[in-house]
Write an enzyme that holds these catalytic residues in place. Structure first.
Site, PDB file in Angstrom:
ATOM      1  N   ASP A   1       0.851  -1.189   0.000  1.00  0.00           N
ATOM      2  CA  ASP A   1       0.000   0.000   0.000  1.00  0.00           C
ATOM      3  C   ASP A   1       0.891   1.244   0.000  1.00  0.00           C
ATOM      4  O   ASP A   1       1.898   1.309   0.700  1.00  0.00           O
ATOM      5  CB  ASP A   1      -0.911  -0.002   1.241  1.00  0.00           C
ATOM      6  CG  ASP A   1      -2.049   0.989   1.116  1.00  0.00           C
ATOM      7  OD1 ASP A   1      -3.208   0.551   1.015  1.00  0.00           O
ATOM      8  OD2 ASP A   1      -1.787   2.215   1.106  1.00  0.00           O
ATOM      9  N   ILE A   2       0.470   2.240  -0.760  1.00  0.00           N
ATOM     10  CA  ILE A   2       1.268   3.468  -0.903  1.00  0.00           C
ATOM     11  C   ILE A   2       1.241   4.320   0.374  1.00  0.00           C
ATOM     12  O   ILE A   2       2.129   5.139   0.596  1.00  0.00           O
ATOM     13  CB  ILE A   2       0.751   4.265  -2.130  1.00  0.00           C
ATOM     14  CG1 ILE A   2       1.831   5.165  -2.704  1.00  0.00           C
ATOM     15  CG2 ILE A   2      -0.510   5.037  -1.813  1.00  0.00           C
ATOM     16  CD1 ILE A   2       1.497   5.735  -4.070  1.00  0.00           C
TER      17      ILE A   2
ATOM     18  N   HIS B   1     -10.191  -5.118  -3.436  1.00  0.00           N
ATOM     19  CA  HIS B   1      -8.884  -5.325  -2.823  1.00  0.00           C
ATOM     20  C   HIS B   1      -9.076  -5.712  -1.371  1.00  0.00           C
ATOM     21  O   HIS B   1     -10.017  -5.266  -0.711  1.00  0.00           O
ATOM     22  CB  HIS B   1      -8.001  -4.070  -2.918  1.00  0.00           C
ATOM     23  CG  HIS B   1      -8.652  -2.818  -2.424  1.00  0.00           C
ATOM     24  ND1 HIS B   1      -9.569  -2.125  -3.179  1.00  0.00           N
ATOM     25  CD2 HIS B   1      -8.532  -2.130  -1.252  1.00  0.00           C
ATOM     26  CE1 HIS B   1      -9.980  -1.066  -2.499  1.00  0.00           C
ATOM     27  NE2 HIS B   1      -9.373  -1.047  -1.315  1.00  0.00           N
TER      28      HIS B   1
ATOM     29  N   ASN C   1     -12.989  -3.275   2.378  1.00  0.00           N
ATOM     30  CA  ASN C   1     -14.014  -2.244   2.421  1.00  0.00           C
ATOM     31  C   ASN C   1     -14.909  -2.358   1.186  1.00  0.00           C
ATOM     32  O   ASN C   1     -14.426  -2.661   0.090  1.00  0.00           O
ATOM     33  CB  ASN C   1     -13.368  -0.856   2.461  1.00  0.00           C
ATOM     34  CG  ASN C   1     -12.512  -0.665   3.703  1.00  0.00           C
ATOM     35  OD1 ASN C   1     -12.889  -1.099   4.788  1.00  0.00           O
ATOM     36  ND2 ASN C   1     -11.352  -0.045   3.552  1.00  0.00           N
TER      37      ASN C   1
ATOM     38  N   GLU D   1     -12.470   3.390  -1.105  1.00  0.00           N
ATOM     39  CA  GLU D   1     -11.925   4.519  -1.864  1.00  0.00           C
ATOM     40  C   GLU D   1     -11.681   4.136  -3.323  1.00  0.00           C
ATOM     41  O   GLU D   1     -12.054   4.872  -4.232  1.00  0.00           O
ATOM     42  CB  GLU D   1     -10.610   4.916  -1.182  1.00  0.00           C
ATOM     43  CG  GLU D   1      -9.963   6.183  -1.644  1.00  0.00           C
ATOM     44  CD  GLU D   1      -8.623   6.366  -0.940  1.00  0.00           C
ATOM     45  OE1 GLU D   1      -7.614   6.566  -1.637  1.00  0.00           O
ATOM     46  OE2 GLU D   1      -8.594   6.279   0.304  1.00  0.00           O
TER      47      GLU D   1
HETATM   48  P1  AMP Z   1      -9.889   1.512   0.378  1.00  0.00           P
HETATM   49  O1  AMP Z   1     -10.263   2.664   1.260  1.00  0.00           O
HETATM   50  O2  AMP Z   1     -10.186   0.179   1.005  1.00  0.00           O
HETATM   51  O3  AMP Z   1     -10.465   1.640  -1.014  1.00  0.00           O
HETATM   52  O4  AMP Z   1      -8.318   1.557   0.266  1.00  0.00           O
HETATM   53  C1  AMP Z   1      -7.602   2.022  -0.845  1.00  0.00           C
HETATM   54  C2  AMP Z   1      -6.137   1.879  -0.540  1.00  0.00           C
HETATM   55  O5  AMP Z   1      -5.409   2.002  -1.735  1.00  0.00           O
HETATM   56  C3  AMP Z   1      -5.590   2.926   0.447  1.00  0.00           C
HETATM   57  O6  AMP Z   1      -5.038   2.253   1.571  1.00  0.00           O
HETATM   58  C4  AMP Z   1      -4.522   3.647  -0.379  1.00  0.00           C
HETATM   59  O7  AMP Z   1      -3.396   4.021   0.391  1.00  0.00           O
HETATM   60  C5  AMP Z   1      -4.181   2.607  -1.436  1.00  0.00           C
HETATM   61  N1  AMP Z   1      -3.632   3.126  -2.694  1.00  0.00           N
HETATM   62  C6  AMP Z   1      -4.143   4.115  -3.459  1.00  0.00           C
HETATM   63  N2  AMP Z   1      -3.387   4.278  -4.557  1.00  0.00           N
HETATM   64  C7  AMP Z   1      -2.386   3.375  -4.485  1.00  0.00           C
HETATM   65  C8  AMP Z   1      -1.281   3.037  -5.323  1.00  0.00           C
HETATM   66  N3  AMP Z   1      -1.041   3.687  -6.461  1.00  0.00           N
HETATM   67  N4  AMP Z   1      -0.442   2.048  -4.929  1.00  0.00           N
HETATM   68  C9  AMP Z   1      -0.668   1.394  -3.771  1.00  0.00           C
HETATM   69  N5  AMP Z   1      -1.698   1.648  -2.937  1.00  0.00           N
HETATM   70  C10 AMP Z   1      -2.553   2.629  -3.296  1.00  0.00           C
END
Ligand code: AMP
Length: 125
Positions: free
Chosen positions: A35-36, A110, A97, A105
């Site tokens: 995760d970023i 995922h 989520n 988000e």
């Molecule tokens: P969610 O709220 O469950 O949709 O989580 C989305 C996740 O994606 C968050 O923890 C972000 O930090 C992660 N994320 C967003 N863009 C990237 C990316 N380019 N590479 C890795 N993780 C990402």
């Protein structure tokens, strides 16, 4: 229920190789990457490569091969990172989520694998 998958979401771009990712593990149908914005010392995301919005979409529409591959990819990350629960205090939390109430988000299925510290409360306000 019809699921409206947006092929321009950021994880779709990662699957197509259009933006980079920090890969942890790749299988025939799944990809795991860091995760970023890590929320724990270990924070890995596992996604199916196929176009599924969320878990509900995935279990309704994915093939048995994809579902098994996804489950095994999650376990593969746990194994690769040495997170199996045991006497040494290891263990992990899986979070998936979905939708508005789940505060999803990115609109591509995922699962978050979190570990490396003792987790706090399961639900934060
Ligand atoms: P969610 O709220 O469950 O949709 O989580 C989305 C996740 O994606 C968050 O923890 C972000 O930090 C992660 N994320 C967003 N863009 C990237 C990316 N380019 N590479 C890795 N993780 C990402």
């Amino acid at each position: 229920m019809p699921y409206d998958y947006d092929p321009e979401n950021i994880f779709a771009k990662i699957v197509r190789g259009e933006i980079p990712n920090d890969t942890v593990l790749e299988t025939a149908h799944s990809l795991a990457f860091n995760d970023i914005g890590p929320q724990a010392p270990v924070h890995v995301l596992v996604i199916p490569k196929g176009p599924y919005v969320n878990w509900d979409h995935f279990v309704a529409a994915a093939s048995a091969d994809e579902v098994l591959d996804f489950a095994r990819a999650i376990h593969g990350v746990v194994e690769a990172k040495g997170l199996e629960p045991g006497a040494d205090g290891q263990g992990y939390r899986l979070i998936m989520n979905a939708g508005e109430a789940g505060v999803q988000e990115v609109q591509h299925l995922h699962v978050h694998i979190l570990s490396g510290k003792t987790m706090g409360r399961m639900v934060c306000d």
